[in-house]
Design an enzyme around this catalytic site. Structure first.
Site, short mmCIF file in Angstrom:
data_model
loop_
_atom_site.label_atom_id
_atom_site.label_comp_id
_atom_site.label_asym_id
_atom_site.label_seq_id
_atom_site.Cartn_x
_atom_site.Cartn_y
_atom_site.Cartn_z
N HIS A 50 1.46 -1.12 -0.15
CA HIS A 50 -0.14 -0.17 0.13
C HIS A 50 0.76 1.28 -0.12
O HIS A 50 2.56 1.28 0.39
CB HIS A 50 -1.02 0.23 0.89
CG HIS A 50 -1.86 -1.35 1.22
ND1 HIS A 50 -2.59 -1.04 0.85
CD2 HIS A 50 -1.96 -2.42 1.96
CE1 HIS A 50 -3.75 -2.35 0.64
NE2 HIS A 50 -2.84 -3.00 1.34
N GLU A 76 -8.38 -12.25 5.27
CA GLU A 76 -7.55 -12.72 6.36
C GLU A 76 -8.46 -12.07 7.46
O GLU A 76 -7.45 -13.28 8.67
CB GLU A 76 -6.37 -11.05 6.20
CG GLU A 76 -5.59 -11.27 6.83
CD GLU A 76 -4.52 -10.34 7.32
OE1 GLU A 76 -4.91 -8.25 6.91
OE2 GLU A 76 -3.15 -9.84 7.26
N ASP A 131 1.79 -3.51 4.66
CA ASP A 131 2.60 -1.81 5.34
C ASP A 131 3.82 -1.77 5.61
O ASP A 131 4.01 -2.23 7.17
CB ASP A 131 1.16 -1.84 6.13
CG ASP A 131 -0.28 -1.56 5.02
OD1 ASP A 131 -0.05 -0.94 4.03
OD2 ASP A 131 -1.19 -2.24 5.73
ZN ZN Z 1 -3.40 -5.03 2.46
#
Ligand code: ZN
Length: 346
Positions: free
Chosen positions: A16, A207, A286
């Site tokens: 991201h 997730e 991230d």
């Molecule tokens: Zn992600």
């Protein structure tokens, strides 16, 4: 002596925009903008940081607050360009040859005159960064589950208008944020717009939530790749069907552990997914908040999951095949992976 994983050519398909920032960049941009960073964020990006959140809504809320605070330092064209440039440079140093970077231009639109210029800045810098680093940088436009489905369609149309396989083109459309938020079916319209433009469909799923949610994402959004998808491993029948349908998995082990999906790194079902024949592309998600970048995910596959070099080469091949790289780039990179594996490892 062991083979150097930084020399293994690979594609990075789950990263991201804001989350790609180096901690030092975050601190410098905050100083530039005279924005003070919350203590939780400072602690999370510190040298000893190892974010471990509970996998519930409170854990996600804490994550989202830190993420929003990080995004709040990105308030100018130059900051946006810096993030793309540095993401490409960091990837280059880790042997990534193809980066598909995910961005929601809506977040930066107020500072640069709208979502169209926000996306154009990212695309233009992706072209420059591709030329400067040798990493092909392509862009995935991602909407958020917290936005109205009509906004998602607007964003999908913008992505579709900028669809291009060349460097700095939009190659995919994603859906991010808390999987528990929003009604997946309401985003089907946006994904249809993206599909008609030939974009790769790459929503997050599987997730934070398990197999039922994965089934929902597949039924409504028809993904080419699942952002994460790891929890499909809990249902062998579902996993087999995803593999048979050629849906790839963007697996981000450090993210799973930081967000509390698995208590320990060795619980990430990488071996199970690989044994089931899944196409896997390891990703950092991230790195700003999870404290590890792309190469660390490959190192963990070796040291935590016991992947051999032949299996690591498999992971790299599948990352290239799951990417939107051209035929010629794909052929070239697959040959370089064979060369990497052919080196003696003594
Ligand atoms: Zn992600």
């Amino acid at each position: 002596m062991v083979r150097d994983l930084a020399a293994l050519p690979k594609a990075h398909l789950h990263l991201h925009f804001t989350g790609s920032m180096a901690p030092a960049t975050l601190v410098e941009l905050a100083a530039e903008q005279q924005v003070s960073l919350p203590d939780s964020l400072r602690a999370a990006v510190g040298p000893q940081a190892a974010l471990r959140l509970p996998a519930d809504e409170r854990g996600w809320f804490r994550f989202q607050r830190m993420y929003d605070a990080a995004r709040a330092v990105v308030r100018s064209e130059s900051a946006m360009r810096r993030i793309v440039r540095e993401a490409a440079a960091a990837d280059a140093a880790e042997g990534s040859r193809r980066l598909e970077l995910q961005v929601d231009p809506t977040s930066y639109a107020p500072f640069v005159g709208g979502i169209t210029p926000a996306l154009e800045i990212v695309l233009d810098e992706a072209r420059s960064a591709s030329a400067a680093t040798g990493v092909e940088v392509a862009i995935i436009v991602a909407t958020s589950r917290t936005r109205h489905p009509l906004d998602a369609r607007t964003l999908a149309r913008l992505a579709a208008r900028n669809a291009s396989d060349g460097p700095g083109g939009v190659i995919g459309f994603g859906l991010s944020n808390d999987e528990r938020r929003g009604d997946t079916s309401e985003f089907a319209g946006a994904f249809q717009i993206a599909a008609r433009a030939g974009l790769a469909l790459v929503p997050h799923g599987g997730e934070l939530l398990g197999p039922d949610h994965v089934r929902e994402v597949v039924a409504h959004l028809h993904p080419d790749r699942l952002g994460h998808g790891v929890r499909a491993a809990e249902d062998p029948e579902l996993l087999d069907r995803l593999v048979a349908d050629g849906i790839a998995f963007e697996v981000c082990p450090a993210s799973n552990v930081s967000l509390g999906v698995y208590a320990e790194p060795d619980e990430v079902p990488l071996t199970r997914l690989h044994a089931a024949g899944a196409q896997i592309a390891l990703g950092a998600d991230d790195p700003l908040l999870f404290g590890s970048r792309l190469l660390d995910q490959y190192e963990a596959a070796r040291s935590v999951h016991g992947f051999s070099d032949a299996q690591l080469a498999d992971l790299a091949r599948s990352s290239i095949r799951a990417s939107r790289a051209s035929e010629s780039t794909t052929t070239q990179l697959l040959a370089e992976i064979d060369d990497w594996l052919a080196q003696p490892d003594d």
